[in-house]
Each structure stands twice: as structure tokens, then as C-alpha cells.
Design an enzyme around this catalytic site. Structure first.
Site, PDB file in Angstrom:
ATOM      1  CB  SER A   1      66.967  29.722  28.411  1.00 17.14           C
ATOM      2  OG  SER A   1      65.855  28.703  28.343  1.00 17.14           O
ATOM      3  N   GLY A   2      70.450  29.742  29.280  1.00 17.43           N
ATOM      4  CA  GLY A   2      71.660  30.694  29.247  1.00 17.43           C
ATOM      5  C   GLY A   2      71.628  31.459  30.382  1.00 17.43           C
TER       6      GLY A   2
ATOM      7  CG  HIS B   1      64.218  29.063  36.127  1.00 23.62           C
ATOM      8  ND1 HIS B   1      64.845  29.740  35.256  1.00 23.62           N
ATOM      9  CD2 HIS B   1      65.055  28.305  36.784  1.00 23.62           C
ATOM     10  CE1 HIS B   1      66.053  29.043  35.261  1.00 23.62           C
ATOM     11  NE2 HIS B   1      66.277  28.557  36.134  1.00 23.62           N
TER      12      HIS B   1
ATOM     13  NE  ARG C   1      74.439  19.534  28.533  1.00 22.90           N
ATOM     14  CZ  ARG C   1      74.518  19.097  27.378  1.00 22.90           C
ATOM     15  NH1 ARG C   1      75.086  17.727  27.130  1.00 22.90           N
ATOM     16  NH2 ARG C   1      73.797  19.545  26.206  1.00 22.90           N
TER      17      ARG C   1
ATOM     18  N   GLY D   1      77.467  24.203  26.095  1.00 20.10           N
ATOM     19  CA  GLY D   1      77.291  25.360  25.503  1.00 20.10           C
ATOM     20  C   GLY D   1      77.176  25.606  24.001  1.00 20.10           C
TER      21      GLY D   1
HETATM   22  P1  A3P Z   1      74.226  22.960  27.347  1.00 14.23           P
HETATM   23  O1  A3P Z   1      73.615  22.035  28.523  1.00 14.23           O
HETATM   24  O2  A3P Z   1      73.666  22.937  25.992  1.00 14.23           O
HETATM   25  O3  A3P Z   1      75.503  23.109  27.434  1.00 14.23           O
HETATM   26  P2  A3P Z   1      71.145  27.903  32.344  1.00 14.23           P
HETATM   27  O4  A3P Z   1      72.496  28.702  32.873  1.00 14.23           O
HETATM   28  O5  A3P Z   1      69.911  28.517  32.053  1.00 14.23           O
HETATM   29  O6  A3P Z   1      70.999  26.537  33.061  1.00 14.23           O
HETATM   30  O7  A3P Z   1      71.546  27.336  30.936  1.00 14.23           O
HETATM   31  C1  A3P Z   1      72.599  26.194  30.817  1.00 14.23           C
HETATM   32  C2  A3P Z   1      73.252  26.287  29.422  1.00 14.23           C
HETATM   33  O8  A3P Z   1      74.057  27.200  29.050  1.00 14.23           O
HETATM   34  C3  A3P Z   1      74.168  24.876  29.510  1.00 14.23           C
HETATM   35  O9  A3P Z   1      73.965  24.483  27.989  1.00 14.23           O
HETATM   36  C4  A3P Z   1      75.440  25.478  29.497  1.00 14.23           C
HETATM   37  O10 A3P Z   1      76.312  24.684  29.327  1.00 14.23           O
HETATM   38  C5  A3P Z   1      75.384  26.592  28.844  1.00 14.23           C
HETATM   39  N1  A3P Z   1      76.463  27.604  29.374  1.00 14.23           N
HETATM   40  C6  A3P Z   1      76.578  27.892  30.641  1.00 14.23           C
HETATM   41  N2  A3P Z   1      77.599  28.691  31.017  1.00 14.23           N
HETATM   42  C7  A3P Z   1      77.934  29.214  29.619  1.00 14.23           C
HETATM   43  C8  A3P Z   1      78.959  30.031  29.015  1.00 14.23           C
HETATM   44  N3  A3P Z   1      79.764  30.666  29.749  1.00 14.23           N
HETATM   45  N4  A3P Z   1      79.009  30.072  27.698  1.00 14.23           N
HETATM   46  C9  A3P Z   1      78.298  29.554  26.799  1.00 14.23           C
HETATM   47  N5  A3P Z   1      77.194  28.533  27.375  1.00 14.23           N
HETATM   48  C10 A3P Z   1      77.094  28.363  28.686  1.00 14.23           C
END
Ligand code: A3P
Length: 325
Positions: free
Chosen positions: A72-73, A146, A289, A291
Site C-alpha cells: 500500500s506504499g 502489517h 516496482r 509505483g
Molecule cells: P507497485 O507494485 O504497484 O509498483 P509497500 O512498500 O507497501 O510494499 O508498497 C509497494 C508499492 O509501493 C509498490 O507498488 C512499489 O513500487 C511502490 N513504491 C515503492 N517505493 C515507491 C516510491 N518511492 N514512490 C512511489 N511508489 C513507490
């Protein structure tokens, strides 16, 4: 299996356990539904000693917790928060991994011991970040989890800072699928994973209960509820919001520098944030990944989208929780 007496726990067995074992080959001991809300967790999390340690985790008032449903970011929010709370100490952020600065409470519990035993020495170092490791961090502590808030009663009943970050559930599904697939945690198809998501057979589900429990306490002064989509759209505003939450003020130049540091392209190249997890096998793409906020469209068929939309509507009808478009 001995479980905490005052929590209702239900081991998953029979045909469902057989079906799940095909999707989750690494989880040889299977899964358990924990408590009234039936949180779907690996067996190891639900063992009495472990669940007791989570339920009774000793909080300090100067703790900062980031809680989220996976993908979720969280990582972005952790780095942002740590820097804002630590006077933009980029030097330290470039020298110490995020997981050292901001350890992950659940880490030692979500993978079975024989899986952890196959890790590389560097990954094994990370897997030793047990609950005790988190507990013994010097103050002020920064902790990621989590676990849903109702399995963290000591956190909720304290005035420590809690930041919850939520994301469009379709993006969560796609991101969670790639993540689990890359780490070989889940071997089913995307469609199967979505069914498991909607049927509460993915780790830390039920998803909507996870989000709604945090939404219900968002007005408390020690709680900040964020959306990933807002962070993406309005990073500067969110940096200011988090700074205010920590009683900090930064000038425009400092904020722009932080936003640049958090830019996904820079994040991807930053080994302090992209090496994060046992069994990651050094693959930085696992955590950072695409983002995107609309990347989910790649994997959703119309039929699946319809079913997801119904699931969303059904689960949001009794709440004022509105996700940003
Ligand atoms: P996607 O897989 O859709 O790209 P978490 O940190 O909770 O595991 O969330 C991971 C998600 O946040 C992934 O999404 C990842 O690419 C994205 N993410 C990680 N770092 C980021 C950044 N600096 N800016 C934007 N999105 C980011």
C-alpha cells in the site's frame, strides 16, 4: 497447537487447506484464522508465544508505527516519515538500511523456519530481526507492521504516533500478486489470488476490516491516515502534513530535496531502501516496482473488475471511507 485462550483461533484444515497448500507451497504448516475477525495468518504467527508477544508488545510513547496492508506504499511512507522525524538526516539514511532504522515487527513470524534457513547470510541477518530485536531498539523507535490494529491493542491504547497508509485495492491486488510471485510465496494465478483476496485467504486479510479499523480511529490526534494515491499526486503537501504531525517545519528547498530522494527512480537505485526482506535474493525490483496508480488495469479482465467492484461496494456501503480517484 496451543493458542491464546481469549482469542478464538481456527486452524484451516480439510479441502481448503489442501487447496491453499498448492498456492502457498512454502507454508508447510498452513494457516490459521485468528480472533473474532478471523485474521488469516501463517501458523507460526498464531502460535501462543508469538501471538502473545504481539498482543502484549511494550509500547513507548515516543514510538512511531506505520501500519498498512501490504503493498500500500509502506516503504515510501516509512522513508518519508523517518526523514521528516529525524531532521532530514540524509547522511544516516544513506548509511543504514531502512529495515535497521525502521524494523518490521512481523518479519520473523511470516516465513517458516526452514525457508529462512535457506537464505543468504545477508538475508539471514535480516531474518534475525525478531520481535525482541524490535522491542529492544533505542528510543525513539520506528516500527512497521502489517498486523491489523485489533491485533496490536497496546499500540492502539497508547498515545504513540500511528500512521496508516491505504491504497486502491485493485492496485494492492496487482502489486501483491507480483510481489508474492517473485518471492515464490504464492504460486496460484492472478485470478486465483484475487479470489483468495476476496475470500479472506491472503495473509493479513480480511482486507476491509484492516483498513476500516484504522479509518475508525483516524481523528485521534496521534493518528494520521494517508492514501498512497495522495502521496503520489501531492507528495509535497503530504511531506508538510507529516512534518506538522511531528511538530517540524522545513523550508521549500529542504522539501524539494526530500521529494527528490523519494522519487521512485531514485528509490529504485537506493540500496538502503530496496533491500528489505529475507528470500529477496538481492532482487531490488521486488519492493520497488512501477509505483503507478493505474497499473492494475494491466491484469484485470472486465469480468474480474466487475466482481472486484461489487466486493468494494459491498464493503464500503456501511462506512464513510472514500478512496481518492
Ligand atoms: P507497485 O507494485 O504497484 O509498483 P509497500 O512498500 O507497501 O510494499 O508498497 C509497494 C508499492 O509501493 C509498490 O507498488 C512499489 O513500487 C511502490 N513504491 C515503492 N517505493 C515507491 C516510491 N518511492 N514512490 C512511489 N511508489 C513507490
Amino acid at each position: 497447537m496451543a493458542f491464546l485462550k481469549n482469542l478464538k483461533n481456527q486452524p484451516i484444515d480439510g479441502e481448503l487447506a489442501i487447496a491453499l497448500s498448492k498456492s502457498y507451497p512454502l507454508y508447510k504448516h498452513g494457516f490459521v484464522k485468528v480472533g473474532e475477525k478471523k485474521w488469516f495468518l501463517p501458523y507460526k504467527c498464531a502460535e501462543q508465544d508469538n501471538i502473545n508477544k504481539i498482543l502484549n508488545f511494550e509500547i513507548r510513547p515516543d514510538d512511531t508505527w506505520i501500519i498498512s496492508y501490504p503493498r500500500s506504499g509502506t516503504t515510501l511512507t516509512q522513508e518519508l516519515t523517518w526523514l521528516v522525524a529525524n531532521d532530514l538526516n540524509f547522511d544516516e539514511a544513506r548509511q543504514r538500511t531502512l529495515i535497521e532504522r525502521f524494523p518490521y515487527l512481523d518479519l520473523g513470524l511470516i516465513l517458516e523456519d526452514d525457508v529462512l534457513a535457506n537464505d543468504t547470510p545477508e538475508e539471514q541477518k535480516i531474518s534475525k530481526y525478531s520481535i525482541e530485536f524490535v522491542q529492544n531498539q533505542p528510543s525513539p523507535r520506528f516500527i512497521k507492521s502489517h498486523f491489523p490494529l485489533d491485533l496490536l491493542p497496546t499500540v492502539v491504547n497508547n498515545d504513540c504516533k500511528i500512521i496508516y497508509v491505504a491504497r486502491n485495492v485493485k492496485s494492492v491486488a496487482v502489486s501483491w500478486y507480483y510481489f508474492q510471485k517473485d518471492l515464490k510465496l504464492y504460486e496460484g494465478t492472478f485470478e486465483q489470488m484475487c479470489d483468495d483476496f476476496m475470500n479472506d485467504h491472503l495473509m493479513w486479510t480480511p482486507y476491509w476490516e484492516h483498513v476500516k479499523t484504522a479509518w475508525a480511529i483516524r481523528h485521534k490526534p496521534n493518528v494520521l491516515f494517508l492514501f498512497y494515491e495522495d502521496l503520489r499526486k501531492n507528495l509535497v503537501e503530504n511531506i508538510k502534513k507529516i512534518a506538522t504531525f511531528f511538530g517540524k517545519t522545513y523550508n521549500e528547498v529542504q522539501i524539494v530535496k526530500l521529494a527528490e530522494h523519494l522519487n521512485i527512480e531514485n528509490f529504485r537505485k537506493n540500496p538502503m531502501v530496496n533491500r528489505h526482506m529475507p528470500t529477496q535474493r538481492g532482487n531490488p525490483k521486488v519492493f520497488i516496482r512501477q509505483g503507478k496508480t493505474d497499473g492494475w488495469k494491466e491484469l484485470f479482465t472486465l469480468e474480474l473488475e466487475k466482481r472486484f467492484n461489487k466486493w468494494i461496494v459491498d464493503n464500503l456501503k456501511d462506512t464513510d471511507l472514500i478512496f481518492p480517484n
